[in-house]
Design a protein around this motif. Structure first.
Motif, PDB file in Angstrom:
ATOM      1  N   GLY A   6     155.546 -50.099  81.804  1.00  0.00           N
ATOM      2  CA  GLY A   6     155.498 -50.029  80.358  1.00  0.00           C
ATOM      3  C   GLY A   6     154.184 -50.549  79.838  1.00  0.00           C
ATOM      4  N   PRO A   7     154.062 -50.669  78.505  1.00  0.00           N
ATOM      5  CA  PRO A   7     152.822 -51.170  77.917  1.00  0.00           C
ATOM      6  C   PRO A   7     152.515 -52.571  78.413  1.00  0.00           C
ATOM      7  CG  PRO A   7     154.287 -50.240  76.255  1.00  0.00           C
ATOM      8  CD  PRO A   7     155.083 -50.350  77.515  1.00  0.00           C
ATOM      9  N   PRO A   8     151.245 -52.883  78.652  1.00  0.00           N
ATOM     10  CA  PRO A   8     150.901 -54.211  79.150  1.00  0.00           C
ATOM     11  C   PRO A   8     151.259 -55.286  78.141  1.00  0.00           C
ATOM     12  CG  PRO A   8     148.937 -53.018  78.474  1.00  0.00           C
ATOM     13  CD  PRO A   8     150.077 -52.043  78.439  1.00  0.00           C
ATOM     14  N   SER A   9     151.774 -56.403  78.633  1.00  0.00           N
ATOM     15  CA  SER A   9     152.122 -57.503  77.751  1.00  0.00           C
ATOM     16  C   SER A   9     150.912 -58.396  77.549  1.00  0.00           C
ATOM     17  CB  SER A   9     153.269 -58.316  78.363  1.00  0.00           C
ATOM     18  OG  SER A   9     152.908 -58.777  79.642  1.00  0.00           O
ATOM     19  N   THR A  10     151.000 -59.279  76.581  1.00  0.00           N
ATOM     20  CA  THR A  10     149.921 -60.233  76.349  1.00  0.00           C
ATOM     21  C   THR A  10     149.983 -61.307  77.415  1.00  0.00           C
ATOM     22  OG1 THR A  10     150.026 -59.841  73.978  1.00  0.00           O
ATOM     23  CG2 THR A  10     148.929 -61.853  74.714  1.00  0.00           C
ATOM     24  N   ILE A  11     148.891 -61.474  78.150  1.00  0.00           N
ATOM     25  CA  ILE A  11     148.881 -62.358  79.304  1.00  0.00           C
ATOM     26  C   ILE A  11     147.703 -63.301  79.196  1.00  0.00           C
ATOM     27  CG2 ILE A  11     148.708 -62.449  81.822  1.00  0.00           C
ATOM     28  CD1 ILE A  11     149.707 -59.458  81.678  1.00  0.00           C
ATOM     29  N   THR A  12     147.932 -64.557  79.515  1.00  0.00           N
ATOM     30  CA  THR A  12     146.843 -65.527  79.589  1.00  0.00           C
ATOM     31  C   THR A  12     146.722 -65.977  81.033  1.00  0.00           C
ATOM     32  OG1 THR A  12     147.346 -66.286  77.356  1.00  0.00           O
ATOM     33  CG2 THR A  12     145.930 -67.701  78.714  1.00  0.00           C
ATOM     34  N   PRO A  13     145.826 -65.344  81.828  1.00  0.00           N
ATOM     35  CA  PRO A  13     145.737 -65.669  83.246  1.00  0.00           C
ATOM     36  C   PRO A  13     145.220 -67.085  83.458  1.00  0.00           C
ATOM     37  CG  PRO A  13     144.582 -63.617  82.705  1.00  0.00           C
ATOM     38  CD  PRO A  13     144.879 -64.321  81.432  1.00  0.00           C
ATOM     39  N   SER A  14     145.646 -67.694  84.559  1.00  0.00           N
ATOM     40  CA  SER A  14     145.094 -68.987  84.912  1.00  0.00           C
ATOM     41  C   SER A  14     143.677 -68.792  85.422  1.00  0.00           C
ATOM     42  CB  SER A  14     145.949 -69.650  85.995  1.00  0.00           C
ATOM     43  OG  SER A  14     145.973 -68.846  87.147  1.00  0.00           O
ATOM     44  N   THR A  15     142.859 -69.813  85.310  1.00  0.00           N
ATOM     45  CA  THR A  15     141.473 -69.705  85.745  1.00  0.00           C
ATOM     46  C   THR A  15     141.278 -70.423  87.062  1.00  0.00           C
ATOM     47  OG1 THR A  15     140.901 -71.690  84.510  1.00  0.00           O
ATOM     48  CG2 THR A  15     140.639 -69.572  83.381  1.00  0.00           C
ATOM     49  N   ALA A  16     140.174 -70.119  87.735  1.00  0.00           N
ATOM     50  CA  ALA A  16     139.844 -70.804  88.972  1.00  0.00           C
ATOM     51  C   ALA A  16     139.369 -72.203  88.638  1.00  0.00           C
ATOM     52  CB  ALA A  16     138.760 -70.028  89.706  1.00  0.00           C
ATOM     53  N   THR A  17     139.135 -73.011  89.670  1.00  0.00           N
ATOM     54  CA  THR A  17     138.598 -74.334  89.423  1.00  0.00           C
ATOM     55  C   THR A  17     137.260 -74.191  88.721  1.00  0.00           C
ATOM     56  OG1 THR A  17     137.438 -74.394  91.531  1.00  0.00           O
ATOM     57  CG2 THR A  17     139.713 -75.188  91.511  1.00  0.00           C
ATOM     58  N   PRO A  18     136.874 -75.169  87.896  1.00  0.00           N
ATOM     59  CA  PRO A  18     135.613 -75.045  87.153  1.00  0.00           C
ATOM     60  C   PRO A  18     134.409 -74.773  88.041  1.00  0.00           C
ATOM     61  CG  PRO A  18     136.925 -76.853  86.290  1.00  0.00           C
ATOM     62  CD  PRO A  18     137.639 -76.361  87.511  1.00  0.00           C
ATOM     63  N   GLN A  19     134.338 -75.426  89.213  1.00  0.00           N
ATOM     64  CA  GLN A  19     133.201 -75.211  90.103  1.00  0.00           C
ATOM     65  C   GLN A  19     133.133 -73.768  90.582  1.00  0.00           C
ATOM     66  OE1 GLN A  19     133.708 -78.332  93.114  1.00  0.00           O
ATOM     67  NE2 GLN A  19     131.648 -79.043  92.598  1.00  0.00           N
ATOM     68  N   HIS A  20     134.263 -73.252  91.028  1.00  0.00           N
ATOM     69  CA  HIS A  20     134.283 -71.886  91.540  1.00  0.00           C
ATOM     70  C   HIS A  20     134.015 -70.885  90.430  1.00  0.00           C
ATOM     71  CE1 HIS A  20     136.781 -72.825  95.405  1.00  0.00           C
ATOM     72  NE2 HIS A  20     135.785 -73.669  95.209  1.00  0.00           N
ATOM     73  N   GLN A  21     134.586 -71.128  89.269  1.00  0.00           N
ATOM     74  CA  GLN A  21     134.396 -70.215  88.148  1.00  0.00           C
ATOM     75  C   GLN A  21     132.927 -70.169  87.741  1.00  0.00           C
ATOM     76  OE1 GLN A  21     136.999 -68.584  87.470  1.00  0.00           O
ATOM     77  NE2 GLN A  21     136.871 -67.683  85.446  1.00  0.00           N
ATOM     78  N   ALA A  22     132.275 -71.331  87.750  1.00  0.00           N
ATOM     79  CA  ALA A  22     130.868 -71.386  87.368  1.00  0.00           C
ATOM     80  C   ALA A  22     129.987 -70.691  88.395  1.00  0.00           C
ATOM     81  CB  ALA A  22     130.433 -72.835  87.195  1.00  0.00           C
ATOM     82  N   ALA A  23     130.377 -70.758  89.666  1.00  0.00           N
ATOM     83  CA  ALA A  23     129.563 -70.170  90.728  1.00  0.00           C
ATOM     84  C   ALA A  23     129.800 -68.676  90.894  1.00  0.00           C
ATOM     85  CB  ALA A  23     129.851 -70.878  92.050  1.00  0.00           C
ATOM     86  N   ALA A  24     130.914 -68.162  90.383  1.00  0.00           N
ATOM     87  CA  ALA A  24     131.253 -66.751  90.563  1.00  0.00           C
ATOM     88  C   ALA A  24     130.256 -65.859  89.830  1.00  0.00           C
ATOM     89  CB  ALA A  24     132.663 -66.485  90.045  1.00  0.00           C
ATOM     90  N   PRO A  25     129.877 -64.729  90.432  1.00  0.00           N
ATOM     91  CA  PRO A  25     128.941 -63.820  89.759  1.00  0.00           C
ATOM     92  C   PRO A  25     129.574 -63.206  88.518  1.00  0.00           C
ATOM     93  CG  PRO A  25     129.863 -62.777  91.705  1.00  0.00           C
ATOM     94  CD  PRO A  25     130.312 -64.212  91.743  1.00  0.00           C
ATOM     95  N   LEU A 155     148.494 -44.627  83.178  1.00  0.00           N
ATOM     96  CA  LEU A 155     147.587 -45.444  82.380  1.00  0.00           C
ATOM     97  C   LEU A 155     148.196 -46.807  82.075  1.00  0.00           C
ATOM     98  CD1 LEU A 155     145.001 -45.853  80.775  1.00  0.00           C
ATOM     99  CD2 LEU A 155     146.079 -44.654  78.854  1.00  0.00           C
ATOM    100  N   ASN A 156     149.485 -46.847  81.755  1.00  0.00           N
ATOM    101  CA  ASN A 156     150.124 -48.124  81.445  1.00  0.00           C
ATOM    102  C   ASN A 156     150.075 -49.080  82.635  1.00  0.00           C
ATOM    103  OD1 ASN A 156     150.806 -47.574  78.788  1.00  0.00           O
ATOM    104  ND2 ASN A 156     152.784 -46.682  79.328  1.00  0.00           N
ATOM    105  N   ALA A 157     150.304 -48.544  83.835  1.00  0.00           N
ATOM    106  CA  ALA A 157     150.266 -49.387  85.028  1.00  0.00           C
ATOM    107  C   ALA A 157     148.855 -49.899  85.292  1.00  0.00           C
ATOM    108  CB  ALA A 157     150.778 -48.605  86.238  1.00  0.00           C
ATOM    109  N   VAL A 158     147.864 -49.046  85.102  1.00  0.00           N
ATOM    110  CA  VAL A 158     146.475 -49.448  85.304  1.00  0.00           C
ATOM    111  C   VAL A 158     146.082 -50.523  84.291  1.00  0.00           C
ATOM    112  CG1 VAL A 158     144.082 -48.643  85.114  1.00  0.00           C
ATOM    113  CG2 VAL A 158     145.754 -47.315  86.418  1.00  0.00           C
ATOM    114  N   GLN A 159     146.514 -50.359  83.054  1.00  0.00           N
ATOM    115  CA  GLN A 159     146.234 -51.373  82.037  1.00  0.00           C
ATOM    116  C   GLN A 159     146.885 -52.705  82.405  1.00  0.00           C
ATOM    117  OE1 GLN A 159     147.767 -49.178  78.664  1.00  0.00           O
ATOM    118  NE2 GLN A 159     145.704 -48.803  77.877  1.00  0.00           N
ATOM    119  N   THR A 160     148.101 -52.650  82.928  1.00  0.00           N
ATOM    120  CA  THR A 160     148.791 -53.874  83.329  1.00  0.00           C
ATOM    121  C   THR A 160     148.018 -54.600  84.423  1.00  0.00           C
ATOM    122  OG1 THR A 160     150.979 -53.021  82.736  1.00  0.00           O
ATOM    123  CG2 THR A 160     150.910 -54.780  84.371  1.00  0.00           C
TER     124      THR A 160
END
Length: 209
Positions: A6-25, A155-160
């Motif tokens: 179905g239509p994608p729901s509103t999602i707030t994904p968790s983030t990586a650790t600050p160090q890894h997130q900062a180093a990620a391209p 398309l709905n699955a790809v958006q999800t």
């Protein structure tokens, strides 16, 4: 046969650790493959959506092609595209109909599965379509050249999958693959697996020792 979603729901994904997130391209090289006997460039809404979202996020799209539901053609296209990018995302051919042959091909190329991708995708789909989510065989993993994710064709699955899982994790995924190297794998070519992931990963690995 495409997996229902179905239509994608509103999602707030968790983030990586600050160090890894900062180093990620912040920019990765990605290719999009639509697998279908009937889609054309004009009707390829799922592939077009992925391409547009990747570009809008600042990533480089190294290829966007449509391939028939044929195992030999699918494998040939994936192997070729994986040589010049960090991530390949496919859509289509993940159902259980006779012509759905994407998953066996993708499984044959993956050397390090990421089970959580398929598990989380089905969890998100279940919240939208209930038990029909069991029909989804979406999966992802690391090949010897790039990360590879197989999504349903709708398309709905790809958006999800994009909004709930891939959008905020592409750089982190590339970083994790490259930061300590992979056993038995050749060193990434220039521009592959993130332009800065290897250097940043090596620095972070030394900090964590």
């Amino acid at each position: 046969m495409s997996d229902p979603a179905g239509p994608p729901s509103t999602i707030t994904p968790s983030t990586a650790t600050p160090q890894h997130q900062a180093a990620a391209p912040g920019r990765v090289r990605a290719a999009v493959v639509t697998i279908s006997d009937t889609r054309t460039p004009e009707t390829d809404t799922s592939g077009g959506y992925l391409r547009a979202q990747l570009l809008a996020a600042g990533h480089e799209v190294t290829g966007h092609i449509i391939v028939r539901d044929d195992a030999v053609e699918i494998r040939s296209a994936l192997v070729r595209l994986m040589q010049g990018c960090d991530i390949v995302i496919t859509s289509g051919g993940t159902g259980i109909a006779g012509r759905d042959v994407t998953i066996p091909v993708v499984e044959s190329l993956i050397v390090k599965p990421i089970p959580g991708f398929g598990e989380l995708f089905r969890m998100l789909s279940y919240a939208q379509v209930g038990g029909a989510a069991m029909l989804s065989r979406a999966l992802g993993g690391l090949t010897r050249g790039a990360l590879l994710f197989a999504l349903p064709g709708s398309l709905n699955a790809v958006q999800t999958a994009w909004e709930g899982l891939l959008r905020d994790q592409l750089g982190h995924l590339v970083f994790e693959v490259a930061r300590q190297g992979q056993p038995g794998a050749a060193a990434p070519r220039p521009g592959q697996l993130g332009r800065h992931a290897n250097t940043a990963g090596a620095q972070l690995a030394r900090q964590e020792e």
